[in-house]
Design an enzyme around this catalytic site. Structure first.
Site, short mmCIF file in Angstrom:
data_model
loop_
_atom_site.label_atom_id
_atom_site.label_comp_id
_atom_site.label_asym_id
_atom_site.label_seq_id
_atom_site.Cartn_x
_atom_site.Cartn_y
_atom_site.Cartn_z
N GLN A 100 -37.69 10.98 61.43
CA GLN A 100 -38.49 9.91 60.42
C GLN A 100 -38.33 8.66 61.34
OE1 GLN A 100 -37.61 9.92 56.57
NE2 GLN A 100 -38.65 11.92 56.01
N LEU A 312 -45.52 15.96 51.86
CA LEU A 312 -46.19 15.52 53.30
C LEU A 312 -46.71 14.13 53.05
CD1 LEU A 312 -47.45 16.30 55.85
CD2 LEU A 312 -49.52 17.00 54.73
N ASP A 314 -45.27 11.28 51.90
CA ASP A 314 -44.31 10.35 52.53
C ASP A 314 -44.40 10.29 53.91
OD1 ASP A 314 -43.30 10.55 49.90
OD2 ASP A 314 -41.76 12.08 50.71
N GLN A 315 -44.57 11.30 54.64
CA GLN A 315 -44.56 11.50 56.21
C GLN A 315 -45.83 10.79 56.70
OE1 GLN A 315 -41.87 13.06 57.52
NE2 GLN A 315 -40.97 13.80 56.00
N HIS A 335 -40.64 8.12 46.31
CA HIS A 335 -40.49 8.28 48.18
C HIS A 335 -41.73 7.65 48.64
CE1 HIS A 335 -36.76 9.92 49.67
NE2 HIS A 335 -37.26 10.40 50.53
#
Length: 363
Positions: A100, A312, A314-315, A335
């Site tokens: 990340q 997903l 969050d990403q 998050h």
């Protein structure tokens, strides 16, 4: 200098990882205080220091207060230069969490970046490696050519899992006169993230895995069978592979992903629609319970009718912040809100959140 509050919302390491990624990409220094203040052992942990030290190699960054337990960090990035970097996170520090911080800036380096990473591939409180490979990476291949290979799994506590990545940039940020020109070129030459409806459920796939020490007990097969039984309600093919791996620590897990298409039998490879469910084995937990738990998590995501699961979401936030897009999520988690906070610190208050419809967007 951009200032961040490390105690915001959940007060975990997510703020730091997102800040490191965006700071490096934008060449904007930052300072973060109260790092991981709401965690049982606040301050920087080893896994965070590995992120910082790797970026120090990747972009010749200058760092202040980077030591174990530090609750404050100042970070000054330099030019991102493609190279090969070998990282041993040690023990079972999560490879997915590590990425990340380093993946986003590596995507826009001056040339290819290669990572050989040793650490945890399937551990608590972190996305499993198959989530990364099957749900997240397909979404960002519009921006970059990326190859990811799982060499070996690593479970808690000893880790020693191995993942290899080759990241070949399509857009090299330092070939542009300014950051806005870079973002505009990426927007003009890629299809933006647009995930607002599931469409048609095409198939469900999965990987059920375990350390070789559990092969005689058929743990991976039992996890897979239990998951298949729990997914019978869906009128689509279900294919869950069972596999075993030599590992330093005993462990098991299962990751499932449902594949959808906007038009029946026509998968959109620019905006692939996949939602996931996963579970980890642990001492005293039946393999059947692990498989059923993962299936129930997936069923919940499918029944939400959202095109993006809560993990997903969050990403994808930094990419939507940079290049625009729209996603409908099953849950706007803390998050996700934390990631929005960190992203907006670098890009301004640019997100629109429809709380009722659970849609997050940026034009």
């Amino acid at each position: 200098m951009i200032e961040l509050d490390g105690s915001y919302k959940e007060g975990g390491g997510q703020i730091l990882r997102t800040a490191l990624a965006l700071s490096t990409l934008m060449n904007e220094p930052f300072e973060i205080s109260d790092i991981r203040k709401k965690r049982p052992n606040p301050g920087l942990k080893n896994q965070h220091l590995f992120c910082v030290r790797t970026l120090e190699k990747l972009c010749s960054a200058k760092i202040e207060n980077a030591f174990l337990g530090s609750d404050n960090l100042r970070y000054f990035p330099g030019k991102i230069k493609g190279k090969r970097i070998d990282i041993d996170i040690q023990t079972a520090g999560s490879i997915s969490l590590f990425l990340q911080a380093v993946l986003l800036p590596s995507m826009f380096a001056d040339k290819a970046v290669r990572f050989n990473i040793t650490g945890g591939t399937d551990v608590k409180w972190a996305a499993p490696i198959n989530f990364l490979m099957e749900a997240f990476l397909p979404q960002i291949k519009k921006y970059v050519d990326i190859e990811c290979r799982l060499v070996k799994r690593g479970y808690y506590p000893k880790g020693n899992g191995k993942v290899e990545l080759k990241i070949s940039p399509k857009f090299k940020i330092f070939s542009y006169d300014n950051f806005d020109e870079f973002c505009n070129d990426v927007k003009e030459n890629t299809e933006r993230i647009d995930l607002t409806g599931q469409g048609h459920l095409i198939q469900i796939k999965g990987i059920s895995h375990a350390s070789s020490s559990l092969q005689n007990a058929e743990v991976a097969e039992r996890q897979a069978k239990a998951a298949e039984m729990a997914l019978k309600e869906f009128n689509c093919p279900v294919n869950i592979q069972a596999e075993y791996n030599e590992a330093l620590s005993t462990g098991s897990g299962i990751t499932l992903w449902a594949i959808f298409s906007k038009n029946e039998n026509e998968i959109d490879f620019n905006n692939p629609i996949r939602v996931t469910g996963d579970a980890l084995g642990e001492k005293g937990k039946k393999a059947e319970d692990v498989g059923t738990e993962a299936a129930k998590n997936l069923v919940k995501e499918i029944e939400s009718r959202a095109a993006v699961d809560k993990h997903l979401a969050d990403q994808l936030i930094p990419f939507i912040g940079l290049f625009g897009g729209k996603i409908k999520v099953s849950e706007i988690s803390n998050h996700t809100r934390t990631n929005i906070y960190a992203t907006e610190k670098f890009l301004g208050n640019s997100f629109m959140i429809d709380e009722k419809r659970k849609v997050i967007s940026k034009e």
